[in-house]
Scaffold this motif. Sequence first.
Motif, PDB file in Angstrom:
ATOM      1  N   VAL A 119      47.518  52.525  13.255  1.00 23.28           N
ATOM      2  CA  VAL A 119      46.776  51.349  13.716  1.00 23.28           C
ATOM      3  C   VAL A 119      46.818  51.313  15.238  1.00 23.28           C
ATOM      4  O   VAL A 119      47.904  51.311  15.832  1.00 23.28           O
ATOM      5  CB  VAL A 119      47.350  50.041  13.144  1.00 23.28           C
ATOM      6  N   LEU A 120      45.643  51.315  15.852  1.00 20.78           N
ATOM      7  CA  LEU A 120      45.543  51.255  17.301  1.00 20.78           C
ATOM      8  C   LEU A 120      45.388  49.788  17.697  1.00 20.78           C
ATOM      9  O   LEU A 120      44.428  49.125  17.311  1.00 20.78           O
ATOM     10  CB  LEU A 120      44.342  52.080  17.773  1.00 20.78           C
ATOM     11  N   HIS A 121      46.365  49.274  18.427  1.00 19.61           N
ATOM     12  CA  HIS A 121      46.334  47.892  18.905  1.00 19.61           C
ATOM     13  C   HIS A 121      45.962  47.871  20.386  1.00 19.61           C
ATOM     14  O   HIS A 121      46.572  48.603  21.183  1.00 19.61           O
ATOM     15  CB  HIS A 121      47.715  47.230  18.756  1.00 19.61           C
ATOM     16  N   THR A 122      45.000  47.059  20.747  1.00 20.63           N
ATOM     17  CA  THR A 122      44.668  46.878  22.155  1.00 20.63           C
ATOM     18  C   THR A 122      44.785  45.409  22.518  1.00 20.63           C
ATOM     19  O   THR A 122      44.087  44.561  21.954  1.00 20.63           O
ATOM     20  CB  THR A 122      43.250  47.369  22.491  1.00 20.63           C
ATOM     21  N   GLY A 123      45.719  45.123  23.430  1.00 23.51           N
ATOM     22  CA  GLY A 123      45.873  43.765  23.931  1.00 23.51           C
ATOM     23  C   GLY A 123      44.858  43.499  25.036  1.00 23.51           C
ATOM     24  O   GLY A 123      44.573  44.381  25.855  1.00 23.51           O
ATOM     25  N   HIS A 124      44.306  42.312  25.040  1.00 22.76           N
ATOM     26  CA  HIS A 124      43.358  41.874  26.068  1.00 22.76           C
ATOM     27  C   HIS A 124      43.866  40.555  26.636  1.00 22.76           C
ATOM     28  O   HIS A 124      44.166  39.628  25.867  1.00 22.76           O
ATOM     29  CB  HIS A 124      41.969  41.619  25.470  1.00 22.76           C
ATOM     30  N   TRP A 125      43.980  40.476  27.958  1.00 23.95           N
ATOM     31  CA  TRP A 125      44.391  39.220  28.585  1.00 23.95           C
ATOM     32  C   TRP A 125      43.412  38.873  29.697  1.00 23.95           C
ATOM     33  O   TRP A 125      43.086  39.717  30.530  1.00 23.95           O
ATOM     34  CB  TRP A 125      45.809  39.297  29.131  1.00 23.95           C
ATOM     35  N   LEU A 126      42.943  37.624  29.682  1.00 24.83           N
ATOM     36  CA  LEU A 126      41.922  37.172  30.635  1.00 24.83           C
ATOM     37  C   LEU A 126      42.427  35.976  31.424  1.00 24.83           C
ATOM     38  O   LEU A 126      43.000  35.040  30.854  1.00 24.83           O
ATOM     39  CB  LEU A 126      40.654  36.770  29.872  1.00 24.83           C
ATOM     40  N   ARG A 127      42.222  36.015  32.735  1.00 25.45           N
ATOM     41  CA  ARG A 127      42.512  34.871  33.607  1.00 25.45           C
ATOM     42  C   ARG A 127      41.233  34.464  34.321  1.00 25.45           C
ATOM     43  O   ARG A 127      40.500  35.318  34.832  1.00 25.45           O
ATOM     44  CB  ARG A 127      43.582  35.225  34.634  1.00 25.45           C
ATOM     45  N   ASP A 128      40.994  33.162  34.350  1.00 21.24           N
ATOM     46  CA  ASP A 128      39.831  32.624  35.051  1.00 21.24           C
ATOM     47  C   ASP A 128      40.261  32.230  36.454  1.00 21.24           C
ATOM     48  O   ASP A 128      40.890  31.189  36.660  1.00 21.24           O
ATOM     49  CB  ASP A 128      39.283  31.418  34.278  1.00 21.24           C
ATOM     50  N   GLU A 129      39.932  33.084  37.417  1.00 22.51           N
ATOM     51  CA  GLU A 129      40.305  32.850  38.808  1.00 22.51           C
ATOM     52  C   GLU A 129      39.114  32.335  39.630  1.00 22.51           C
ATOM     53  O   GLU A 129      39.149  32.365  40.853  1.00 22.51           O
ATOM     54  CB  GLU A 129      40.824  34.159  39.429  1.00 22.51           C
ATOM     55  N   ARG A 130      38.085  31.846  38.927  1.00 26.63           N
ATOM     56  CA  ARG A 130      36.934  31.306  39.645  1.00 26.63           C
ATOM     57  C   ARG A 130      37.276  29.964  40.287  1.00 26.63           C
ATOM     58  O   ARG A 130      38.127  29.218  39.782  1.00 26.63           O
ATOM     59  CB  ARG A 130      35.755  31.109  38.692  1.00 26.63           C
ATOM     60  N   ASP A 131      36.576  29.657  41.367  1.00 22.84           N
ATOM     61  CA  ASP A 131      36.718  28.354  41.991  1.00 22.84           C
ATOM     62  C   ASP A 131      36.160  27.280  41.061  1.00 22.84           C
ATOM     63  O   ASP A 131      35.235  27.531  40.280  1.00 22.84           O
ATOM     64  CB  ASP A 131      35.962  28.304  43.321  1.00 22.84           C
ATOM     65  N   GLU A 132      36.717  26.086  41.151  1.00 21.68           N
ATOM     66  CA  GLU A 132      36.291  25.003  40.261  1.00 21.68           C
ATOM     67  C   GLU A 132      34.810  24.685  40.427  1.00 21.68           C
ATOM     68  O   GLU A 132      34.112  24.411  39.444  1.00 21.68           O
ATOM     69  CB  GLU A 132      37.124  23.744  40.544  1.00 21.68           C
ATOM     70  N   ASP A 133      34.311  24.752  41.668  1.00 21.60           N
ATOM     71  CA  ASP A 133      32.900  24.425  41.882  1.00 21.60           C
ATOM     72  C   ASP A 133      31.959  25.523  41.385  1.00 21.60           C
ATOM     73  O   ASP A 133      30.738  25.367  41.393  1.00 21.60           O
ATOM     74  CB  ASP A 133      32.615  24.116  43.355  1.00 21.60           C
ATOM     75  N   GLU A 134      32.529  26.651  40.929  1.00 21.27           N
ATOM     76  CA  GLU A 134      31.733  27.717  40.330  1.00 21.27           C
ATOM     77  C   GLU A 134      31.946  27.782  38.816  1.00 21.27           C
ATOM     78  O   GLU A 134      31.591  28.764  38.168  1.00 21.27           O
ATOM     79  CB  GLU A 134      32.096  29.059  40.968  1.00 21.27           C
ATOM     80  N   GLY A 135      32.541  26.730  38.270  1.00 20.76           N
ATOM     81  CA  GLY A 135      32.762  26.666  36.829  1.00 20.76           C
ATOM     82  C   GLY A 135      34.117  27.119  36.369  1.00 20.76           C
ATOM     83  O   GLY A 135      34.374  27.218  35.162  1.00 20.76           O
ATOM     84  N   GLY A 136      35.021  27.405  37.319  1.00 22.09           N
ATOM     85  CA  GLY A 136      36.339  27.887  36.949  1.00 22.09           C
ATOM     86  C   GLY A 136      37.137  26.895  36.134  1.00 22.09           C
ATOM     87  O   GLY A 136      37.085  25.685  36.384  1.00 22.09           O
ATOM     88  N   THR A 137      37.876  27.394  35.162  1.00 27.71           N
ATOM     89  CA  THR A 137      38.673  26.545  34.276  1.00 27.71           C
ATOM     90  C   THR A 137      40.168  26.679  34.542  1.00 27.71           C
ATOM     91  O   THR A 137      40.953  25.854  34.068  1.00 27.71           O
ATOM     92  CB  THR A 137      38.421  26.918  32.804  1.00 27.71           C
TER      93      THR A 137
END
Length: 220
Positions: A119-137
């Motif tokens: 079984v091939l496991h691939t972890g994915h991790w995402l960070r939202d580093e956008r500015d708040e005025d550009e929709g960043g969360t």
Amino acid sequence: MPHPTSSTTPVALVLASQSPARLATLRAAGIEPQVVVSDVDEEAAVAQARAAYGELEPADVALLLARAKCEAVASQVETSTLVLGCDSVLELDGEVHGKPADAAEARERWRRMRGRSGVLHTGHWLRDERDEDEGGTGATLGATASTTVHFAEVTDDEIEAYVATGEPLRVAGAFTVDGLGGAFVTGIEGDHHNVVGLSLPLLRELVAEVGVGWFVLGRG
């Protein structure tokens, strides 16, 4: 979950991975990321987590390393962007296998794998580093995709020749499905992109969680 934006404004993506296969997968999907390679010590990160929490499941190892890479690169990013970290491991007999340390380990690995399934496991991790005025969360989130891989009954001579190419030493699990090792994979169950190292369906779900539409990600 936030609804993906209907905006046509491109959202930049940073890929925290040096994998050519992951980059090619994104580009084939129309996504052009900036690549920033992390300096994470993978063995130390896993050892530290095991000391704190005990033995880890193979899928958790992949997610742990994906998060470590993502966070290391996010700390360096100065532009408004999403940052994605990925890491893959092969689970065989309940054991975790990343890149082989040397040719001898790659040969031994293939002797164990041939005619069997892992079984091939691939972890994915995402960070939202956008500015708040550009929709960043400001969100940070991740998940692991897992795909069952069936291996051919390769001969000792085929193993020797494959290891001599050097490819098995550069990839998690000591094989590729999109390269020289493709002839030794007889079938997969699950997302084939995941075996390459990045699940596009899972990435779509993760970016949707932070309100980003698929067709603005990494465009422009």
